[in-house]
Design an enzyme around this catalytic site. Structure first.
Site, PDB file in Angstrom:
ATOM      1  N   SER A 186       1.072  -0.976  -0.046  1.00  0.00           N
ATOM      2  CA  SER A 186       0.137  -0.140  -0.397  1.00  0.00           C
ATOM      3  C   SER A 186       1.096   1.352   0.178  1.00  0.00           C
ATOM      4  O   SER A 186       2.190   1.078   0.631  1.00  0.00           O
ATOM      5  CB  SER A 186      -0.402  -0.268   1.432  1.00  0.00           C
ATOM      6  N   SER A 187       0.086   2.224  -0.308  1.00  0.00           N
ATOM      7  CA  SER A 187       1.071   3.576  -1.162  1.00  0.00           C
ATOM      8  C   SER A 187       1.470   3.846   0.447  1.00  0.00           C
ATOM      9  O   SER A 187       2.422   4.574   0.860  1.00  0.00           O
ATOM     10  CB  SER A 187       0.359   4.795  -1.272  1.00  0.00           C
ATOM     11  N   CYS A 188       0.278   3.329   1.174  1.00  0.00           N
ATOM     12  CA  CYS A 188       0.271   3.962   2.582  1.00  0.00           C
ATOM     13  C   CYS A 188       1.956   3.585   4.322  1.00  0.00           C
ATOM     14  O   CYS A 188       1.807   4.355   4.937  1.00  0.00           O
ATOM     15  CB  CYS A 188      -0.902   4.292   3.654  1.00  0.00           C
ATOM     16  N   TYR A 236      -1.204  -1.270  10.627  1.00  0.00           N
ATOM     17  CA  TYR A 236      -1.215  -2.000   9.169  1.00  0.00           C
ATOM     18  C   TYR A 236      -0.172  -1.317   7.566  1.00  0.00           C
ATOM     19  O   TYR A 236      -0.120  -2.619   7.921  1.00  0.00           O
ATOM     20  CB  TYR A 236      -2.820  -0.772   8.294  1.00  0.00           C
ATOM     21  N   LYS A 259       2.298  -4.665   6.267  1.00  0.00           N
ATOM     22  CA  LYS A 259       2.134  -4.318   5.174  1.00  0.00           C
ATOM     23  C   LYS A 259       4.219  -4.052   4.782  1.00  0.00           C
ATOM     24  O   LYS A 259       4.588  -5.162   4.171  1.00  0.00           O
ATOM     25  CB  LYS A 259       2.071  -3.285   4.226  1.00  0.00           C
ATOM     26  N   HIS A 307     -14.551   6.076  -0.207  1.00  0.00           N
ATOM     27  CA  HIS A 307     -13.563   6.939   0.554  1.00  0.00           C
ATOM     28  C   HIS A 307     -14.299   8.032  -0.648  1.00  0.00           C
ATOM     29  O   HIS A 307     -14.885   8.374  -0.960  1.00  0.00           O
ATOM     30  CB  HIS A 307     -12.665   6.026  -0.594  1.00  0.00           C
TER      31      HIS A 307
END
Length: 239
Positions: A38-40, A67, A71, A110
């Site tokens: 994920s980009s987070c 999270y 990842k 979202h």
């Protein structure tokens, strides 16, 4: 019993899922595995656009931290199995996604599906305006989900190196630009009003996709095309 996704469950469930799948893939001789991150995972204050090498160069966004750490553990696990056992495990980091079968819930969807629903309901109810939180100035990147799937297949067929690869469009839009596109696609004729008393959130979040482009893949779906498909999907959901 239904449970909510607390920080504990996000952390534990993602760790358990990825650890079991990655290890089982090694045990049973899976020829190739693609791990979705994920980009987070990138630091809260990472330089923009975010390159792959920016990982672990700063602190994470606190609300995403459990999270994100899970990842990061998954992609590092893939590289560790490659180093130790020669497993052909690759990792990708997708940007924000939208598309068919999205979540259009009024409270927990979202931004893009939420805008689609808001403009449609405003049109159906003959409202004069739609209010969007913030100034409309924050920049965001979105990718049509089918393009992500296509990119994953392409990398499974053509990429066998360690590390990870950002998957995105490399294009960014202000929230105002996104709302204007949705307004046009839905056919709402009223005004677009920004409530500047509400927070904007992160000013900019964009992935650097130069590595992906150098590997020979680029997205195909424009924002307007993708939003039109998503709106058709939404109309089917509410019939």
């Amino acid at each position: 019993m239904q449970t909510t996704h607390t920080k504990h469950s996000l952390f534990y469930e993602n760790l358990m899922i990825e650890a079991n799948i990655i290890h089982a893939s090694y045990q049973f001789g899976v020829k190739k595995l693609l791990f979705l991150g994920s980009s987070c995972i990138y630091p809260k204050h990472a330089q923009q656009p975010m390159k792959e090498e920016y990982l672990l160069t700063g602190v994470l966004e606190p609300t995403n931290e459990p999270y994100a750490i899970a990842k990061i553990a998954g992609l590092k696990m893939c590289d560790a199995y490659r180093d130790q056992y020669g497993s052909n495990f690759i990792s990708v980091m997708p940007t924000n996604l939208y598309g068919v079968n999205d979540n259009y819930h009024p409270e927990n969807s979202h931004v893009l599906p939420a805008l689609i629903r808001r403009f449609h309901e405003a049109k159906e109810n003959n409202l004069d305006e739609v209010i969007v939180w913030g100034t409309g100035s924050p920049l965001r990147e979105f990718m049509f989900a089918d393009d992500l799937a296509d990119a994953c297949v392409y990398l499974m067929e053509n990429h066998n190196e360690p590390g990870w690869t950002n998957i995105g469009t490399g294009d960014e839009f202000t929230i105002k630009e996104l709302a204007t596109i949705v307004k046009e696609v839905v056919g709402f004729k009223g005004k677009l009003v920004f409530d500047t008393t509400k927070p904007d959130g992160t000013p900019r979040k964009l992935l650097d996709v130069s590595k992906l482009h150098s590997l020979g893949w680029k997205h195909k779906t424009t924002m307007k095309e993708g939003i039109a498909i998503a709106y058709e999907d939404y109309l089917k959901k509410i019939v």
